[in-house]
Design an enzyme around this catalytic site. Structure first.
Site, PDB file in Angstrom:
ATOM      1  N   ASP A   4       0.840  -1.187   0.000  1.00 33.51           N
ATOM      2  CA  ASP A   4       0.000   0.000   0.000  1.00 33.51           C
ATOM      3  C   ASP A   4       0.885   1.251   0.000  1.00 33.51           C
ATOM      4  OD1 ASP A   4      -2.685   1.279   0.451  1.00 33.51           O
ATOM      5  OD2 ASP A   4      -1.662   1.960   2.261  1.00 33.51           O
ATOM      6  N   GLU A  16       1.602   0.264  -4.933  1.00 30.85           N
ATOM      7  CA  GLU A  16       1.083   1.540  -5.421  1.00 30.85           C
ATOM      8  C   GLU A  16       2.238   2.543  -5.493  1.00 30.85           C
ATOM      9  OE1 GLU A  16      -3.397   2.212  -3.992  1.00 30.85           O
ATOM     10  OE2 GLU A  16      -1.994   2.050  -2.329  1.00 30.85           O
TER      11      GLU A  16
END
Length: 715
Positions: A409, A438
């Site tokens: 993340d 990400e």
């Protein structure tokens, strides 16, 4: 230790640099001399600079000796005032990192029946005690720990401590604070204390994980553990739990399979679960009262108890998560863990900040915590012990829970060196492990060339990045809900759509792409974040008939599955998942977030179509070319008029077909497309059906494409 009343403050900001802050209310902030005292030292400090601040005068002083971190010193002024020397920004210096880096693999609680050894890295602490008790905190005992090299504190307790609760008490800057062990692998309910467990009692039978020849062979399906089987008609008995997700033979109200067996039937290779390490936001004793995605990390090495059937039993959550992972493996699928090492829930109350204040988090040029994550803190992954923690944690999950991949993340908060170190460490265990993240460019103090983001993808060759260029080109901007992408009829995205279908590596007119290799491109159009594609379509095209919206939805999803790179589907995307227009459902109720199995049953035709496209991808390596050179050699575009796209894929030497043509028509009109050669074409997909085996044929060199559809033909 008796605390000194602080009329002014002194901080060790570098190994020999001491900053003294005198408020104007204290002798108008003036002093012509300062002395360092303690540990056999009584020496003057050389004032190098004086800075006038709003409320105080800052004196930057040089010490001729190096104060030992972890020992007590005081600073006096010319007025006879005295204050303790606090640990300041020195902990964020390279010298501190190098001197106190500890490379051992024994931090935390190491249990055996006759003894347990506790080790904690806390170099700035003057004293550390182990707090230990069985069931009642009132009967706890405190045991002083011994300081070893590199700032490690240790104690060996020579008795059987299984199921004892524990925490650490640390004296730092004359203040005592209590913290849970950051390396704890078991917790009491809601993570209040660490728990000593016998690792042998959590062992489970290991089902073999899937093996991939190349990361582009993966097809990822994102699922929230609670969402998966919470729906009233999921067929699960233990809804919203690890065990509910692991149940086999579950069926919907219409008698159609649900859960893992359904996911397996789609042709998926990997299930990516949203965070299941311990997080804040759901009371483990009353899990139905609130909902949370899990991006509020508290304890990184323990499963969250809100998915366990008995969160008060420290073993229960561990054993049940392992049962879920084993159930996924028995379906022949891999498990990807969504990890959130970029921030913690609340910096001030996290074990990291309590144990080594100021070390694990980035600070800006003003000395304040940075906030690139948007939640109040950024993990300083570039610091050696923060990097070590991330690597240790990943390896623990990999080895103990037999995972098959990790999704990072907000990976752009982390640094390139840390992510490559994670990749290298994981490869020593299993080179088949997927690592994706990400790679957004976030406003954190890390130098731009060190961020693990898409701009630095060339430095991260074996790590996949979520491709927002793909997402926004095909469906339209995520952050402008009224923007329509190529699949929704916006011809402006035509050239971008071509490039992203080729893995975003740069092809034809564009020599340089977003990525060097297709394995770096995770192609997607929806995920847990933001509106589902169906909800976006409903909002930006309110006057369109639902039949048209479903065609657009199908086309966009088809482009994900037929593009070069790694396809990623949000659970329920194949049956038009909706969250009733909620764009950020991280704490919305189950009724918004659950997988609606009735909706699935109402859209089985589309499910079968998506299943057919997955079969086409799996059955033809032309859709899974492993490197950019092969894409440029074996993939080209047909000279079709806008807004059509025609992809020609030559066989890489394996499979049934010498040549595959993919034709895409995003318009609302029928379009005549030219195959560029006359042949008897085998149709694998059209506007109504998709199958790895041909279901009809076209003779000739042209075909009429239906509105908002694609055609896959092969010879």
């Amino acid at each position: 230790m008796i605390a000194i009343e602080r009329k002014f403050n002194a901080y060790l900001d570098q190994v020999k640099l001491i900053t003294v802050l005198l408020p104007y209310s204290y002798f108008e902030g003036t002093s012509n001399e300062f002395r360092l005292k303690g540990e056999g030292v009584n020496l003057p400090l050389a004032i190098q600079e004086k800075v006038f601040l709003e409320h105080a005068v800052k004196y930057i002083c040089f010490s001729s000796v190096r104060p030992e971190i972890g020992k007590s010193y005081s600073v006096t002024d010319e007025h006879g005032g005295e204050t303790d020397l606090q640990i300041g920004a020195v902990i964020r210096t390279d010298e501190f990192d190098e001197e106190y880096f500890y490379g051992g693999e024994d931090l935390g609680a190491s249990y055996s029946q006759g003894k347990t050894i506790f080790k904690l890295w806390a170099p700035t602490a003057a004293k550390v005690k182990l707090k230990l008790f069985q069931s009642s905190e009132a009967s706890h005992e405190l045991i002083s720990m011994k300081r070893l090299d590199k700032g490690v504190w240790s104690i060996e307790v020579d008795r059987d401590l299984e199921l004892y609760r524990y925490s650490f008490l640390l004296c730092i800057n004359l203040e005592w604070r209590e913290a849970v062990d950051p390396y704890a692998t078991a917790l009491t309910v809601n993570g209040e204390y660490g728990v000593v467990i016998d690792p042998a009692k959590t062992k489970t039978s290991i089902a073999e994980s899937p093996s991939l020849e190349n990361p582009v062979d993966a097809i990822i399906y994102e699922v929230h553990i609670r969402d998966l089987m919470s729906h009233p008609n999921s067929g699960a008995t233990r809804k919203g739990t690890y065990l509910g997700g692991a149940e086999r033979g579950t069926k919907s109200a219409k008698g159609i399979e649900t859960g893992l067996s359904y996911i397996k039937s789609l042709g998926i290779t990997h299930v990516e679960f949203l965070p299941f390490h311990d997080f804040e936001g759901v009371d483990e004793l009353d899990r139905h009262s609130t909902y949370n995605w899990g991006y509020n990390p508290v304890h990184y090495n323990t499963p969250d108890g809100s998915y366990a059937t008995d969160p008060e039993d420290p073993y229960n959550r561990i054993q049940e998560l392992k049962q879920l992972i084993t159930a996924v493996h028995r379906e022949g699928l891999g498990v990807i863990m969504d990890v959130v090492y970029n921030h913690v829930y609340i910096r001030e109350t996290s074990p990291f900040e309590k144990i080594v204040p100021g070390y694990y988090f980035r600070h800006n040029e003003h000395g304040l915590p940075s906030n690139g994550t948007g939640v109040g803190n950024d993990i300083a992954s570039e610091r050696l012990m923060a990097r070590k923690y991330i690597i240790d944690s990943v390896l623990y999950w990999l080895k103990e829970y037999h995972l098959d991949g990790f999704r990072f993340d907000l990976m752009g908060i982390l640094d390139v060196e840390t992510m490559n170190a994670v990749r290298k460490a994981v490869d020593t265990v299993n080179r088949n492990i997927l690592i994706i993240g990400e790679g957004w460019d976030l406003n954190t103090p890390l130098p731009p060339d060190q961020k693990a983001n898409i701009a630095n993808q060339a430095k991260l060759p074996d790590i996949g990045q979520f491709n927002d260029w793909f997402r926004d080109s095909i469906k339209g901007s995520t952050f402008n809900i009224y923007d329509k992408g190529y699949a929704i009829g916006n011809e402006r995205y035509l050239e971008a759509a071509k490039q992203v279908m080729a893995g975003s590596i740069g092809i034809a007119k564009r020599k340089n792409g977003l990525f060097l290799q297709p394995v770096q491109s995770v192609n997607y159009i929806e995920s847990h974040d933001n509106h589902t594609l169906w909800d976006k379509l409903k909002i930006c095209s309110p006057d369109h008939d639902e039949a048209i919206l479903k065609k657009q939805h199908r086309l966009a999803t088809a482009m994900v599955l037929l593009a070069q790179g790694i396809p990623f589907l949000h659970s329920g995307q194949e049956f038009f998942r909706t969250k009733n227009g909620v764009g950020n459902s991280y704490r919305s109720p189950d009724e918004i977030n659950w997988l609606d199995w009735d909706l699935r049953d109402d859209n089985l035709e589309n499910v079968e179509y998506i299943k057919g496209l997955i079969g086409i991808r799996v059955g033809n390596k032309a859709f899974r070319l492993p490197d950019s050179e092969k894409i440029r050699e074996q993939m080209s575009f047909l000279p079709l008029p806008a807004p059509l796209i025609g992809l020609k894929l030559m066989s890489p030497g394996e499979g049934d077909w010498e040549k595959i043509i993919v034709l895409i028509n995003p318009s609302m009109e029928q379009k005549l497309a030219d195959f560029t050669e006359h042949a008897r074409w085998n149709i694998l997909a059209d506007n109504e059906k998709a199958s790895p085996k041909p279901f009809r044929h076209i003779e000739g060199d042209k075909v009429l494409l239906e509105p908002c559809s694609l055609l896959v033909a092969a010879i």
